[in-house]
Every structure is written in structure tokens, then in C-alpha cells.
Design an enzyme around this catalytic site. Sequence first.
Site, PDB file in Angstrom:
ATOM      1  N   ASN A   1       0.855  -1.188   0.000  1.00 18.66           N
ATOM      2  CA  ASN A   1       0.000   0.000   0.000  1.00 18.66           C
ATOM      3  C   ASN A   1       0.896   1.244   0.000  1.00 18.66           C
ATOM      4  O   ASN A   1       1.527   1.561   1.001  1.00 18.66           O
ATOM      5  CB  ASN A   1      -0.912  -0.020   1.237  1.00 18.66           C
ATOM      6  CG  ASN A   1      -1.810   1.198   1.299  1.00 18.66           C
ATOM      7  OD1 ASN A   1      -1.948   1.929   0.318  1.00 18.66           O
ATOM      8  ND2 ASN A   1      -2.429   1.407   2.455  1.00 18.66           N
ATOM      9  N   LYS A  60       0.101   4.296  -0.040  1.00 19.70           N
ATOM     10  CA  LYS A  60      -0.463   5.473   0.643  1.00 19.70           C
ATOM     11  C   LYS A  60      -0.199   6.715  -0.238  1.00 19.70           C
ATOM     12  O   LYS A  60      -0.186   6.589  -1.462  1.00 19.70           O
ATOM     13  CB  LYS A  60       0.108   5.605   2.056  1.00 19.70           C
ATOM     14  CG  LYS A  60      -0.067   4.290   2.844  1.00 19.70           C
ATOM     15  CD  LYS A  60       0.161   4.395   4.309  1.00 19.70           C
ATOM     16  CE  LYS A  60      -0.069   3.036   4.950  1.00 19.70           C
ATOM     17  NZ  LYS A  60       0.019   3.058   6.399  1.00 19.70           N
ATOM     18  N   GLU A 111      -5.643  -5.100  10.300  1.00 20.81           N
ATOM     19  CA  GLU A 111      -4.589  -4.116  10.553  1.00 20.81           C
ATOM     20  C   GLU A 111      -4.838  -3.446  11.909  1.00 20.81           C
ATOM     21  O   GLU A 111      -5.609  -2.465  11.978  1.00 20.81           O
ATOM     22  CB  GLU A 111      -4.593  -3.032   9.468  1.00 20.81           C
ATOM     23  CG  GLU A 111      -4.208  -3.527   8.103  1.00 20.81           C
ATOM     24  CD  GLU A 111      -3.554  -2.428   7.251  1.00 20.81           C
ATOM     25  OE1 GLU A 111      -2.476  -2.708   6.710  1.00 20.81           O
ATOM     26  OE2 GLU A 111      -4.094  -1.312   7.150  1.00 20.81           O
ATOM     27  N   GLY A 146       2.740   1.585  11.105  1.00 20.50           N
ATOM     28  CA  GLY A 146       3.818   2.564  11.062  1.00 20.50           C
ATOM     29  C   GLY A 146       4.514   2.797  12.394  1.00 20.50           C
ATOM     30  O   GLY A 146       5.207   3.799  12.572  1.00 20.50           O
ATOM     31  N   SER A 159       3.353  -2.754  10.318  1.00 24.21           N
ATOM     32  CA  SER A 159       4.784  -2.880  10.627  1.00 24.21           C
ATOM     33  C   SER A 159       5.432  -4.157  10.098  1.00 24.21           C
ATOM     34  O   SER A 159       6.371  -4.684  10.702  1.00 24.21           O
ATOM     35  CB  SER A 159       5.016  -2.747  12.135  1.00 24.21           C
ATOM     36  OG  SER A 159       4.724  -1.423  12.545  1.00 24.21           O
ATOM     37  N   GLY A 184       2.819  -1.395   4.272  1.00 27.37           N
ATOM     38  CA  GLY A 184       2.888   0.039   4.032  1.00 27.37           C
ATOM     39  C   GLY A 184       4.331   0.454   3.755  1.00 27.37           C
ATOM     40  O   GLY A 184       4.879   0.207   2.672  1.00 27.37           O
ATOM     41  N   GLY A 185       4.970   1.052   4.734  1.00 29.51           N
ATOM     42  CA  GLY A 185       6.307   1.629   4.578  1.00 29.51           C
ATOM     43  C   GLY A 185       7.302   0.756   3.834  1.00 29.51           C
ATOM     44  O   GLY A 185       8.014   1.237   2.940  1.00 29.51           O
TER      45      GLY A 185
HETATM   46  P1  13P Z   1       3.015  -0.082   7.732  1.00 30.70           P
HETATM   47  O1  13P Z   1       3.450  -1.353   7.063  1.00 30.70           O
HETATM   48  O2  13P Z   1       3.807   1.115   7.352  1.00 30.70           O
HETATM   49  O3  13P Z   1       2.890  -0.265   9.228  1.00 30.70           O
HETATM   50  O4  13P Z   1       1.528   0.240   7.209  1.00 30.70           O
HETATM   51  C1  13P Z   1       0.569  -0.758   7.184  1.00 30.70           C
HETATM   52  C2  13P Z   1      -0.602  -0.275   6.433  1.00 30.70           C
HETATM   53  O5  13P Z   1      -1.296   0.637   6.845  1.00 30.70           O
HETATM   54  C3  13P Z   1      -0.892  -0.921   5.144  1.00 30.70           C
HETATM   55  O6  13P Z   1      -2.151  -0.571   4.678  1.00 30.70           O
END
Ligand code: 13P
Length: 246
Positions: free
Chosen positions: A8, A10, A165, A171, A211, A232-233
Site C-alpha cells: 500500500n 499510501k 490491521e 507505522g 509494521s 505500508g512503509g
Molecule cells: P506499515 O506497514 O507502514 O505499518 O503500514 C501498514 C498499512 O497501513 C498498510 O495498509
Amino acid sequence: MKKFIVGNFKMNTTTHEFAKYLDKFLPLVKDSKNVVGLSIPYTHLMLASQKLVSTNVVYGSQNISTEEKGAFTGEISNLMVKDLGAYFTLVGHSEIRKKFRETNEQINQKIIRALSVNLKCILCVGETKTERNANKTKQVLKKQLEIALKGLYENELKNIIIAYEPIWAIGTGKMPTVKEIEKTVCDIRQIVLDMFSQKSAEKICVIYGGSVNQNNSANILKIKNLNGLLIGGACLDPVEFANITK
Ligand code: 13P
């Protein structure tokens, strides 16, 4: 069993940066045995439709409108996203629930819109730290799922992916233990069983996000009742994300 590994993005990358990302990423994942997905900004969908055709990578949007067309300035509809070849849309991400006060009822409308044009939905659910500390995780997930999936026919569940999630894990570098994730995935399947059937509960795709990175992903993917990851990250680095998909 193939796993569904979704990144993702974002609100990150320009289309130019995304093009460079794909140049690096696609050769690294071309032999992946898993299904790889990219959840990208709307502005990248056209480029994705050109660059990802006949690759093993699917893509989708991070949201859609509750409406199909009309006077809704700033919104993007199911039809527009589908028109650009999207395979899925995310719905109910906690960042949208929180920042835009998105309700479970709106999420339900978005899911119905998505399914009506054959878009799969990655439905995000999860509890806050306070809810978790008060032992309310299952109760929160039950409410989120019951309203979001209201009115769906059982055979539509094949187009739903539930992304667990925990909000406090997004994050933050913190996450539940493998045992805790396994237990929550079990609870999610139980909720689906109560709403639909044993067969649906067994078959529905459930993934985990929060994470996840290249150091912990393999361990999480060992969880038997889990079908994949939402990242995410760590997906913003094409090499790290490719490592996770392997
Ligand atoms: P992180 O992997 O950065 O924690 O984000 C998870 C997320 O929100 C994926 O949609």
C-alpha cells in the site's frame, strides 16, 4: 497455497518515481509464486494499466467513492477505477476511517459499489490500542465486519479480502505476536462463520498488515490460517518489497 502480498503506497511517489520503481521491481518479482498487488494513488492507475499488463502483478486503488457518478467534487468512482484496469480497491483503511470520519455504513456502500463492477475489495479492519487494552478487539472487529459485509451474498465473499490491521501497529514498529495474529484471524473467521457459513469462513482470504518488513514477514506468513500481507512503509523500497514477496 499462494499468498496475496499487497503493498500500500499510501500518499507516496509521483508517477515518475512510480515508473522508476516498477522498472526495478518487476524483474525482481517476475518469478514470484505468490500473487503480488500494488495499492497505488489514483494518479498512477493509467501508468499501471500500461506497465503491468501481462505481468504477474495486480494493482488497485486505495479507496473509491460511495457514489457512482455525479456532483461529488474530488471523488473517484468504482467505474473510473475499473476503467483503468484495477483488480481491487482498498476500503476502510484506518487512516481514512479516522481522518475522514468514514463510517462502517459508508464502507458497506463502497463494497457494494466495488462488487457491482467486479472489483475485488480489500476490507481493512482493526482495533485501537485502547480497545485492545480493554479486551474489545473481537467486539470491534465483529461490528466492523457485520456492517461492512451487510447484504452481501455468500458467493460474493470470493471477492472480499479481509485485511486485519491493528491501528496501533501501523507505522509504529510494534505488532501483535504471531500467536495473537493467529488467534485474531481465527476470530475473524468465526465472525464470518456466524454471518455466512463454515465454508465461507474457511475460504475467505484474510491478510495481516502493520509494521511488516523483510525481517519479520516470513515468520508472519507461517501462520496457517493467514493468506497474505498488506505492507505500508516497507513496500516503498522495491528491493525490500520484492524480498518480502519471495
Ligand atoms: P506499515 O506497514 O507502514 O505499518 O503500514 C501498514 C498499512 O497501513 C498498510 O495498509
